[in-house]
Design a protein around this motif. Structure first.
Motif: not given
Length: 203
Positions: A178-186
């Motif tokens: 799983x990979x998630x990217x949001x609000x400048x965070x990964x």
């Protein structure tokens, strides 16, 4: 042997089909016509010399989705390989009549053999070659790709373009990645026994 043959093909294409004055590939010997296909395939297969890539890429982007659903796979691969995620994403999310959105408008619940019935009225409505985003999104946009058999080692190199956030769950023989990217965070989650080379997305 095959490497030598590939080099011969590349050299012939660049010698016989590249119009240096215009900076594009033409469709064949004896014609001045330059199609999207004649330019996207050399890009997708790494045949374009570095000094000509920007011009050929700009031409390809200007032609939008002037290819079949089959050709879309190679077009999107070329755009991601050349660091053009915004151009690729705009094609996948397009609402034009040459788009996956148009397949939905025409009543299909899975990818069609063509962009719509006006191009191929006798098409089928469950065609695998029309499903390019199904592999482009996990492998190119989210950048999860195996580096060794059975996903023992993977590369994670997202190119989310102008998306504010993105999340993906990619199946593998060892379990989901799983990979998630949001609000400048990964955030990355790996199954046991999987190693990863992770590249942070940058503007």
């Amino acid at each position: 042997f095959y490497r030598q043959q590939a080099e011969r093909v590349r050299d012939a294409v660049n010698h016989l089909l590249f119009d240096r004055e215009r900076g594009v590939y033409v469709d064949g010997i004896g014609t001045g016509h330059a199609s999207l296909h004649a330019n996207m395939f050399p890009l997708a297969f790494g045949m374009v010399p570095e000094e000509y890539r920007t011009g050929v890429t700009d031409f390809v982007k200007s032609r939008r989705m002037a290819c079949s659903v089959y050709g879309a796979q190679f077009l999107l691969e070329a755009l991601y390989d050349l660091g053009e995620p915004d151009a690729a994403l705009s094609l996948m999310t397009s609402q034009s009549d040459r788009s996956w959105a148009n397949m939905i408008r025409e009543g299909s619940t899975i990818t069609m053999e063509a962009w719509g019935n006006k191009w191929k009225p006798n098409q089928d409505w469950n065609h695998a070659w029309g499903a390019a985003p199904a592999n482009i999104i996990p492998f190119r946009l989210m950048g999860v790709r195996p580096l060794s058999p059975a996903f023992d080692e993977v590369e994670i190199r997202p190119q989310i373009g102008n998306l504010a956030k993105a999340e993906c769950r990619v199946p593998s023989p060892k379990g989901p990645i799983t990979v998630s990217i949001s609000d400048g965070q990964m955030r990355v989650s790996l199954p046991k026994g999987v190693r990863a080379k992770v590249f942070l997305p940058v503007d």
